[in-house]
Design a protein around this motif. Sequence first.
Motif, PDB file in Angstrom:
ATOM      1  N   GLN A   1       0.838  -1.194   0.000  1.00 46.00           N
ATOM      2  CA  GLN A   1       0.000   0.000   0.000  1.00 46.00           C
ATOM      3  C   GLN A   1       0.876   1.248   0.000  1.00 46.00           C
ATOM      4  O   GLN A   1       1.910   1.294   0.673  1.00 46.00           O
ATOM      5  N   LYS A   2       0.445   2.261  -0.724  1.00 51.14           N
ATOM      6  CA  LYS A   2       1.174   3.521  -0.764  1.00 51.14           C
ATOM      7  C   LYS A   2       0.834   4.334   0.496  1.00 51.14           C
ATOM      8  O   LYS A   2      -0.330   4.519   0.828  1.00 51.14           O
ATOM      9  N   VAL A   3       1.874   4.795   1.188  1.00 50.68           N
ATOM     10  CA  VAL A   3       1.718   5.582   2.411  1.00 50.68           C
ATOM     11  C   VAL A   3       2.259   6.983   2.141  1.00 50.68           C
ATOM     12  O   VAL A   3       3.368   7.137   1.630  1.00 50.68           O
ATOM     13  N   TYR A   4       1.470   7.991   2.480  1.00 54.48           N
ATOM     14  CA  TYR A   4       1.884   9.386   2.282  1.00 54.48           C
ATOM     15  C   TYR A   4       2.365   9.952   3.607  1.00 54.48           C
ATOM     16  O   TYR A   4       1.782   9.678   4.660  1.00 54.48           O
ATOM     17  N   THR A   5       3.441  10.744   3.570  1.00 52.11           N
ATOM     18  CA  THR A   5       4.016  11.318   4.782  1.00 52.11           C
ATOM     19  C   THR A   5       4.077  12.834   4.677  1.00 52.11           C
ATOM     20  O   THR A   5       4.189  13.392   3.582  1.00 52.11           O
ATOM     21  N   THR A   6       3.991  13.484   5.822  1.00 56.39           N
ATOM     22  CA  THR A   6       4.187  14.927   5.939  1.00 56.39           C
ATOM     23  C   THR A   6       4.972  15.147   7.226  1.00 56.39           C
ATOM     24  O   THR A   6       4.595  14.625   8.278  1.00 56.39           O
ATOM     25  N   GLU A   7       6.066  15.894   7.134  1.00 60.72           N
ATOM     26  CA  GLU A   7       6.872  16.182   8.322  1.00 60.72           C
ATOM     27  C   GLU A   7       7.516  17.552   8.168  1.00 60.72           C
ATOM     28  O   GLU A   7       7.594  18.100   7.067  1.00 60.72           O
ATOM     29  N   VAL A   8       7.956  18.108   9.294  1.00 64.30           N
ATOM     30  CA  VAL A   8       8.636  19.394   9.295  1.00 64.30           C
ATOM     31  C   VAL A   8      10.132  19.136   9.374  1.00 64.30           C
ATOM     32  O   VAL A   8      10.609  18.506  10.324  1.00 64.30           O
ATOM     33  N   ILE A   9      10.863  19.608   8.378  1.00 66.44           N
ATOM     34  CA  ILE A   9      12.321  19.525   8.368  1.00 66.44           C
ATOM     35  C   ILE A   9      12.815  20.804   9.044  1.00 66.44           C
ATOM     36  O   ILE A   9      12.601  21.905   8.543  1.00 66.44           O
ATOM     37  N   LEU A  10      13.449  20.644  10.194  1.00 64.23           N
ATOM     38  CA  LEU A  10      13.767  21.792  11.045  1.00 64.23           C
ATOM     39  C   LEU A  10      14.976  22.586  10.564  1.00 64.23           C
ATOM     40  O   LEU A  10      15.967  22.016  10.123  1.00 64.23           O
ATOM     41  N   THR A  11      14.859  23.910  10.708  1.00 60.00           N
ATOM     42  CA  THR A  11      15.996  24.807  10.517  1.00 60.00           C
ATOM     43  C   THR A  11      16.393  25.457  11.836  1.00 60.00           C
ATOM     44  O   THR A  11      17.524  25.890  11.991  1.00 60.00           O
ATOM     45  N   GLU A  12      15.451  25.512  12.789  1.00 56.41           N
ATOM     46  CA  GLU A  12      15.729  26.034  14.123  1.00 56.41           C
ATOM     47  C   GLU A  12      14.897  25.273  15.145  1.00 56.41           C
ATOM     48  O   GLU A  12      13.790  24.838  14.842  1.00 56.41           O
ATOM     49  N   GLN A  13      15.434  25.150  16.352  1.00 57.87           N
ATOM     50  CA  GLN A  13      14.690  24.562  17.460  1.00 57.87           C
ATOM     51  C   GLN A  13      15.222  25.182  18.740  1.00 57.87           C
ATOM     52  O   GLN A  13      16.403  25.478  18.847  1.00 57.87           O
ATOM     53  N   GLU A  14      14.335  25.414  19.709  1.00 53.47           N
ATOM     54  CA  GLU A  14      14.755  25.988  20.986  1.00 53.47           C
ATOM     55  C   GLU A  14      13.735  25.664  22.065  1.00 53.47           C
ATOM     56  O   GLU A  14      12.604  25.286  21.773  1.00 53.47           O
ATOM     57  N   PHE A  15      14.156  25.837  23.308  1.00 50.51           N
ATOM     58  CA  PHE A  15      13.242  25.658  24.425  1.00 50.51           C
ATOM     59  C   PHE A  15      12.250  26.817  24.412  1.00 50.51           C
ATOM     60  O   PHE A  15      12.623  27.950  24.170  1.00 50.51           O
ATOM     61  N   ALA A  16      10.996  26.542  24.685  1.00 54.63           N
ATOM     62  CA  ALA A  16       9.978  27.581  24.714  1.00 54.63           C
ATOM     63  C   ALA A  16       9.689  28.051  26.131  1.00 54.63           C
ATOM     64  O   ALA A  16       9.096  29.108  26.308  1.00 54.63           O
ATOM     65  N   ASP A  17      10.065  27.287  27.131  1.00 56.70           N
ATOM     66  CA  ASP A  17       9.857  27.665  28.525  1.00 56.70           C
ATOM     67  C   ASP A  17      11.158  28.168  29.114  1.00 56.70           C
ATOM     68  O   ASP A  17      12.230  27.684  28.773  1.00 56.70           O
ATOM     69  N   SER A  18      11.046  29.112  30.036  1.00 55.95           N
ATOM     70  CA  SER A  18      12.229  29.526  30.777  1.00 55.95           C
ATOM     71  C   SER A  18      12.579  28.427  31.765  1.00 55.95           C
ATOM     72  O   SER A  18      11.793  27.513  32.013  1.00 55.95           O
ATOM     73  N   LYS A  19      13.752  28.516  32.342  1.00 55.35           N
ATOM     74  CA  LYS A  19      14.163  27.501  33.317  1.00 55.35           C
ATOM     75  C   LYS A  19      13.202  27.435  34.483  1.00 55.35           C
ATOM     76  O   LYS A  19      12.918  26.379  35.000  1.00 55.35           O
ATOM     77  N   GLY A  20      12.686  28.580  34.911  1.00 61.48           N
ATOM     78  CA  GLY A  20      11.738  28.621  36.028  1.00 61.48           C
ATOM     79  C   GLY A  20      10.477  27.844  35.717  1.00 61.48           C
ATOM     80  O   GLY A  20       9.937  27.145  36.551  1.00 61.48           O
ATOM     81  N   GLU A  21      10.000  27.962  34.491  1.00 60.60           N
ATOM     82  CA  GLU A  21       8.801  27.241  34.097  1.00 60.60           C
ATOM     83  C   GLU A  21       9.076  25.758  33.945  1.00 60.60           C
ATOM     84  O   GLU A  21       8.183  24.937  33.995  1.00 60.60           O
ATOM     85  N   ALA A  22      10.342  25.406  33.746  1.00 61.47           N
ATOM     86  CA  ALA A  22      10.706  24.000  33.603  1.00 61.47           C
ATOM     87  C   ALA A  22      11.023  23.367  34.948  1.00 61.47           C
ATOM     88  O   ALA A  22      11.467  22.238  35.016  1.00 61.47           O
ATOM     89  N   GLY A  23      10.832  24.128  36.053  1.00 60.31           N
ATOM     90  CA  GLY A  23      11.023  23.557  37.373  1.00 60.31           C
ATOM     91  C   GLY A  23      12.287  24.016  38.072  1.00 60.31           C
ATOM     92  O   GLY A  23      12.602  23.544  39.149  1.00 60.31           O
TER      93      GLY A  23
END
Length: 143
Positions: free
Chosen positions: A86-108
């Motif tokens: 069976q043919k399976v179709y894929t969609t994904e995001v190829i990243l150019t940037e990634q970072e934490f979205a929470d500050s350290k305080g929000e992460a505990g």
Amino acid sequence: MNQVVLMGRLTRDPEVRYSSGEKALAIARYTLAVDRRGKGEKAADFIPCVAFDRAAEFAEKYFRQGMRVLVSGRIQTGSYTNREGQKVYTTEVILTEQEFADSKGEAGKSSTGAAESGRINMQESDDFMHIPEGADDEGLPFN
């Protein structure tokens, strides 16, 4: 223009594999649960993301299930034929940037603000990777 920016939580720890060949390339895959904005009903989309090389190793070392991260990249579609023919179709995001979205305080930890969050830009030319404060020095290319 093919550009996407997403903020969501990791559904599980990133999975990293290495390509075969002379120069093995790290490939990290993870899924972000991204909330939909709408009236009343809460829903989320589960978006597969792919990071390569040093960014993949960064994700493997610092990203964990439940963390909120901010990513940008491009949407890539593809297809393949599975074992059942069976043919399976894929969609994904190829990243150019990634970072934490929470500050350290929000992460505990103690609150320090989002400006000190870990961030990696896969298009930076200076070959520097910003490591979050408090990260252990083991495995870093310098001391």
